[in-house]
Design a protein around this motif. Structure first.
Motif, mmCIF file in Angstrom:
data_model
loop_
_atom_site.group_PDB
_atom_site.id
_atom_site.type_symbol
_atom_site.label_atom_id
_atom_site.label_comp_id
_atom_site.label_asym_id
_atom_site.label_seq_id
_atom_site.Cartn_x
_atom_site.Cartn_y
_atom_site.Cartn_z
ATOM 1 N N SER A 1 0.941 -1.262 0.054
ATOM 2 C CA SER A 1 -0.024 0.144 -0.157
ATOM 3 C C SER A 1 0.841 1.307 -0.103
ATOM 4 N N ALA A 2 1.792 1.342 1.026
ATOM 5 C CA ALA A 2 2.595 2.614 0.996
ATOM 6 C C ALA A 2 3.363 2.964 -0.343
ATOM 7 N N GLN A 3 4.158 1.975 -0.795
ATOM 8 C CA GLN A 3 4.524 2.049 -2.262
ATOM 9 C C GLN A 3 3.704 2.454 -3.331
ATOM 10 N N LEU A 4 2.676 1.770 -3.312
ATOM 11 C CA LEU A 4 1.482 2.356 -4.543
ATOM 12 C C LEU A 4 0.810 3.359 -4.237
ATOM 13 N N ARG A 5 0.829 4.065 -3.051
ATOM 14 C CA ARG A 5 0.443 5.318 -2.818
ATOM 15 C C ARG A 5 1.547 6.478 -3.467
ATOM 16 N N ARG A 6 2.705 6.099 -3.206
ATOM 17 C CA ARG A 6 3.823 6.898 -3.622
ATOM 18 C C ARG A 6 3.669 7.050 -5.123
ATOM 19 N N THR A 7 3.595 5.775 -5.940
ATOM 20 C CA THR A 7 3.435 5.562 -7.332
ATOM 21 C C THR A 7 2.362 6.655 -7.825
ATOM 22 N N LEU A 8 1.044 6.353 -7.315
ATOM 23 C CA LEU A 8 -0.178 7.144 -7.825
ATOM 24 C C LEU A 8 0.157 8.594 -7.732
ATOM 25 N N ALA A 9 0.750 9.091 -6.674
ATOM 26 C CA ALA A 9 1.190 10.179 -6.527
ATOM 27 C C ALA A 9 1.701 11.171 -7.644
ATOM 28 N N GLU A 10 2.861 10.280 -8.136
ATOM 29 C CA GLU A 10 3.835 10.525 -9.063
ATOM 30 C C GLU A 10 2.875 10.609 -10.399
ATOM 31 N N ARG A 11 2.026 9.530 -10.685
ATOM 32 C CA ARG A 11 1.324 9.509 -11.945
ATOM 33 C C ARG A 11 0.378 10.287 -11.972
ATOM 34 N N ASN A 12 -0.244 10.748 -10.954
ATOM 35 C CA ASN A 12 -1.321 11.805 -11.074
ATOM 36 C C ASN A 12 -0.856 13.013 -11.381
ATOM 37 N N LEU A 13 0.450 13.467 -10.877
ATOM 38 C CA LEU A 13 0.976 14.790 -11.499
ATOM 39 C C LEU A 13 1.353 14.536 -12.864
#
Length: 419
Positions: A367-379
């Protein structure tokens, strides 16, 4: 901003908008936000499925897409058949009159060039063809903005979709498989661009600074019956989807996990009722979302999301919540891959509750890793959509002094109410 004639541009929006599908309305909201920010003087109206809803919610004049009110109901009686047939002729005139009043017509997102769900060629595919043909006839630029497309088996539907795309003045797609599908159908796509789904341009609702943890598991459900080519097996496909989803939700509640059921269209409500009745647990609740913003708030408060409908996935991913897709079409797989979660897809038409539970547990562990990935992809998605809106300025509104002149692709545009 003014048109070449020195007056505010007249812009129409077109589609199955205001008809109960939250994803379609979210795409409209994103385009209206763009128009109000970049072209505040534009005079905007709609030709759509739910004109009363569109006017009440978005404050723009709107007219019905189809003259015959029973267009999407099965016609079994002679009167209904005759009404539908007459409606096709009346709609040809109504659409042409409406298009002619506009400088630009925008078809905002939606899967308007696909058949991943059941549809009839004389329904929306015919309406889209009328729009694009009228645009070409009257010199109104019709733009298919961030739309979805797929391979289509029905020959008539495929022909209507192909000609609609060819006649449009501008085309962009929400994923690479959509552009590939149109190329395979004989449409020249060399100048057509790919951008994230328009819903990624919507604001992300604020999340509580200290959300309750662990949060619920949001399970987005759908009245899924397969694709347009699956009509003979539609009920069997739906039964298997429902049974698999029930088994998964029951497993979550037996583990003590609260489950929040989400929908994305009014037709999904019977699925919610069936799951709640079958699982019969106070841990299962359902959300009454009236917009994509509501869905984003629900998914932002969740620990994880498992969802079927495409725009349930979009909302969860945009909210930055680890998400697993019950995938019913290539578009879902492409979206998940683009957002860095390609490993978390499970077939909607063949749910294996045991395997799905394993994937879900792996999703939560990362979960923690995927949340960081999603933050980058959303930008990255937000930046890419800004580029699309800049391209629209140059191609659709060339009289705007703020828009740099660039060559337009092989593409077409419109606005105002039809009686």
């Amino acid at each position: 901003m003014t048109s070449a004639a020195g007056r505010p541009p007249r812009v129409g929006v077109f589609g199955l908008l205001g008809s109960g599908n939250l994803g379609n309305d979210g795409s409209l909201e994103a385009v209206l936000g763009y128009l109000r920010a970049e072209h505040p003087g534009a005079v905007v109206d709609a030709l759509c499925g739910g004109p009363e809803t569109v006017t009440a919610r978005y404050g723009i004049p709107a007219a019905r897409l189809h003259w015959y009110r029973g267009e999407y109901r099965t016609a079994s009686r002679a009167g209904a058949v005759a009404g539908k047939g007459l409606g096709k002729l009346v709609d040809a005139v109504r659409t042409a009159v409406w298009v002619r009043r506009h400088d630009v017509v925008i078809v905002p997102g939606m899967g308007v060039l696909e058949a991943t769900l059941p549809l009839r060629p004389w329904g929306f595919p015919y309406a889209l063809f009328l729009l694009c043909a009228a645009g070409r006839l009257f010199g109104t630029r019709v733009a298919l903005v961030g739309v979805g497309a797929s391979a289509i088996g029905n020959r008539l539907t495929r022909a209507l979709v192909r000609w609609s795309a060819r006649l449009a003045a501008y085309r962009s797609y929400r994923d690479a498989p959509s552009r590939d599908a149109m190329r395979a159908m004989g449409v020249e796509t060399a100048r057509d661009e790919i951008y994230p789904d328009l819903a990624f341009a919507l604001p992300t609702p604020p999340v509580s600074a200290s959300p309750a943890r662990p949060g619920p598991v949001c399970v987005g459900v759908m009245a899924f019956h397969g694709s347009d080519d699956d009509r003979p097996r539609a009920e069997e496909i739906h039964r298997r989807y429902l049974e698999g989803t029930i088994r998964f939700v029951r497993a979550l509640t037996e583990a003590g996990r609260p489950v929040r059921l989400l929908t994305g269209d009014a037709v999904d409500q019977p699925v919610v009722t069936a799951i709640r009745d079958a699982v019969d647990s106070p841990l299962v609740t359902s959300a009454e979302a009236g917009s994509l913003a509501d869905l984003m708030r629900e998914t932002a408060a969740a620990e994880a999301v498992v969802a079927t409908r495409y725009h349930n996935l979009v909302c969860a991913l945009k909210a930055g919540t680890p998400t697993l897709a019950l995938s019913y079409a290539v578009k879902s797989d492409a979206l998940m891959e683009r957002m860095g979660l390609g490993a978390y897809c499970h077939p909607a038409r063949d749910i294996d509750a045991g395997r799905l539970l394993e994937q879900f547990q792996e999703l939560e562990q990362r979960s923690a890793q995927l949340r960081r990935t999603l933050a980058e992809r959303n930008l990255a998605a937000a930046r890419r959509l800004e580029e699309q809106f800049s391209a629209l300025n140059a191609i659709l509104f060339p009289a705007d002094p703020a828009a740099p002149a660039v060559p337009a692709a092989d593409h077409t545009h419109a606005q105002q109410e039809v009686s």
